[in-house]
Design a protein around this motif. Structure first.
Motif, PDB file in Angstrom:
ATOM      1  N   UNK A  99       8.358   4.396  -1.796  1.00  0.00           N
ATOM      2  CA  UNK A  99       8.592   3.275  -2.466  1.00  0.00           C
ATOM      3  C   UNK A  99       7.962   3.623  -3.911  1.00  0.00           C
ATOM      4  N   UNK A 100       9.031   2.964  -4.725  1.00  0.00           N
ATOM      5  CA  UNK A 100       8.251   2.438  -6.353  1.00  0.00           C
ATOM      6  C   UNK A 100       8.197   1.132  -6.880  1.00  0.00           C
ATOM      7  N   UNK A 101       8.106   0.362  -5.535  1.00  0.00           N
ATOM      8  CA  UNK A 101       8.340  -0.854  -5.183  1.00  0.00           C
ATOM      9  C   UNK A 101       6.504  -1.144  -5.184  1.00  0.00           C
ATOM     10  N   UNK A 102       5.939  -2.338  -6.736  1.00  0.00           N
ATOM     11  CA  UNK A 102       4.728  -2.574  -6.583  1.00  0.00           C
ATOM     12  C   UNK A 102       4.596  -3.235  -5.608  1.00  0.00           C
ATOM     13  N   UNK A 104       4.330  -5.209  -1.924  1.00  0.00           N
ATOM     14  CA  UNK A 104       4.643  -5.061  -0.231  1.00  0.00           C
ATOM     15  C   UNK A 104       6.368  -4.790  -0.201  1.00  0.00           C
ATOM     16  N   UNK A 105       6.532  -3.955   0.145  1.00  0.00           N
ATOM     17  CA  UNK A 105       7.785  -3.845   0.748  1.00  0.00           C
ATOM     18  C   UNK A 105       7.944  -3.441   1.944  1.00  0.00           C
ATOM     19  N   UNK A 106       8.954  -4.260   2.999  1.00  0.00           N
ATOM     20  CA  UNK A 106       9.015  -3.852   4.629  1.00  0.00           C
ATOM     21  C   UNK A 106      10.176  -3.632   5.032  1.00  0.00           C
ATOM     22  N   UNK A 107      11.515  -3.381   3.496  1.00  0.00           N
ATOM     23  CA  UNK A 107      12.571  -2.866   4.290  1.00  0.00           C
ATOM     24  C   UNK A 107      12.889  -1.555   4.073  1.00  0.00           C
ATOM     25  N   UNK A 108      13.644  -0.535   4.565  1.00  0.00           N
ATOM     26  CA  UNK A 108      13.667   0.806   4.437  1.00  0.00           C
ATOM     27  C   UNK A 108      14.644   0.550   4.065  1.00  0.00           C
ATOM     28  N   UNK A 109      15.104   0.089   3.157  1.00  0.00           N
ATOM     29  CA  UNK A 109      15.921   0.068   1.829  1.00  0.00           C
ATOM     30  C   UNK A 109      14.789  -0.199   0.600  1.00  0.00           C
ATOM     31  N   UNK A 110      13.951  -0.377   0.644  1.00  0.00           N
ATOM     32  CA  UNK A 110      12.708  -0.714  -0.512  1.00  0.00           C
ATOM     33  C   UNK A 110      12.490   0.823  -1.086  1.00  0.00           C
ATOM     34  N   UNK A 111      12.783   1.769  -0.209  1.00  0.00           N
ATOM     35  CA  UNK A 111      11.873   3.047  -0.040  1.00  0.00           C
ATOM     36  C   UNK A 111      12.834   3.845  -0.205  1.00  0.00           C
ATOM     37  N   UNK A 112      11.960   5.192  -1.043  1.00  0.00           N
ATOM     38  CA  UNK A 112      13.532   6.075  -2.010  1.00  0.00           C
ATOM     39  C   UNK A 112      13.125   7.316  -1.515  1.00  0.00           C
ATOM     40  N   UNK A 113      12.430   8.012  -0.630  1.00  0.00           N
ATOM     41  CA  UNK A 113      11.739   9.038  -0.070  1.00  0.00           C
ATOM     42  C   UNK A 113      11.521   9.080   1.249  1.00  0.00           C
ATOM     43  N   UNK A 114      12.047   9.570   2.090  1.00  0.00           N
ATOM     44  CA  UNK A 114      11.914   9.743   3.615  1.00  0.00           C
ATOM     45  C   UNK A 114      11.329  11.537   4.309  1.00  0.00           C
ATOM     46  N   UNK A 115      10.391  11.355   4.495  1.00  0.00           N
ATOM     47  CA  UNK A 115      10.473  12.880   5.321  1.00  0.00           C
ATOM     48  C   UNK A 115      11.501  12.564   6.881  1.00  0.00           C
ATOM     49  N   UNK A 116      11.464  14.061   7.534  1.00  0.00           N
ATOM     50  CA  UNK A 116      12.112  13.654   8.673  1.00  0.00           C
ATOM     51  C   UNK A 116      11.289  13.077  10.283  1.00  0.00           C
ATOM     52  N   UNK A 117      10.300  12.794   9.860  1.00  0.00           N
ATOM     53  CA  UNK A 117      10.205  12.739  11.267  1.00  0.00           C
ATOM     54  C   UNK A 117       9.105  12.763  12.624  1.00  0.00           C
ATOM     55  N   UNK A 118       7.749  12.321  12.941  1.00  0.00           N
ATOM     56  CA  UNK A 118       7.158  13.479  14.139  1.00  0.00           C
ATOM     57  C   UNK A 118       7.404  12.088  15.272  1.00  0.00           C
ATOM     58  N   UNK A 119       7.246  12.728  16.550  1.00  0.00           N
ATOM     59  CA  UNK A 119       8.324  11.772  17.050  1.00  0.00           C
ATOM     60  C   UNK A 119       6.330  12.040  17.944  1.00  0.00           C
TER      61      UNK A 119
END
Length: 124
Positions: A99-102, A104-119
């Motif tokens: 996230x580019x936000x300075x 504290x951010x807990x909402x998914x919408x506040x994050x710009x880039x995402x990985x594919x995930x790991x189980x």
């Protein structure tokens, strides 16, 4: 090209430990807040932990406080999630996000880039 690649997931027994790692590339890592989210089958995406630029601030969801630790290595563009004393309810796909936000951010919408995930699967 922005990339976030998670690793370290797998099967772990309840009470055990696991370290997740996320390798970032294609953007200015040290100017981004980093976070970990998770999603279990049938449930919404859930915030887990976040770490600010320069590691000055860390914040966790209540259910993982005292058990999980987030850390970052700006020299190597990585962010880790150390999971200790895991519970069955920690079973989920874990995602790394930036996230580019300075603040504290807990909402998914506040994050710009995402990985594919790991189980991560915790056995009882």
């Amino acid at each position: 090209q922005v990339q976030l690649v998670e690793s370290g997931g797998g099967l772990v027994q309840a009470g055990g430990s696991l370290r997740l790692s996320c390798a970032a590339s294609g953007f200015s890592f040290n100017t981004h807040r980093m976070g970990w989210f998770r999603q279990s089958p049938g449930k919404e995406l859930e915030f887990v932990a976040t770490i600010s630029r320069g590691s000055t601030n860390k914040y966790y969801t209540d259910s993982v406080k005292g058990r999980f630790t987030i850390s970052r290595d700006d020299a190597n563009n990585t962010v880790d999630l150390y999971m200790n004393d895991v519970y069955f309810d920690d079973t989920a796909v874990y995602y790394c996000a930036a996230s580019t936000q300075w603040s504290t951010r807990t909402g998914p919408g506040d994050y710009d880039y995402w990985g594919q995930g790991t189980q991560v699967t915790v056995s009882s």
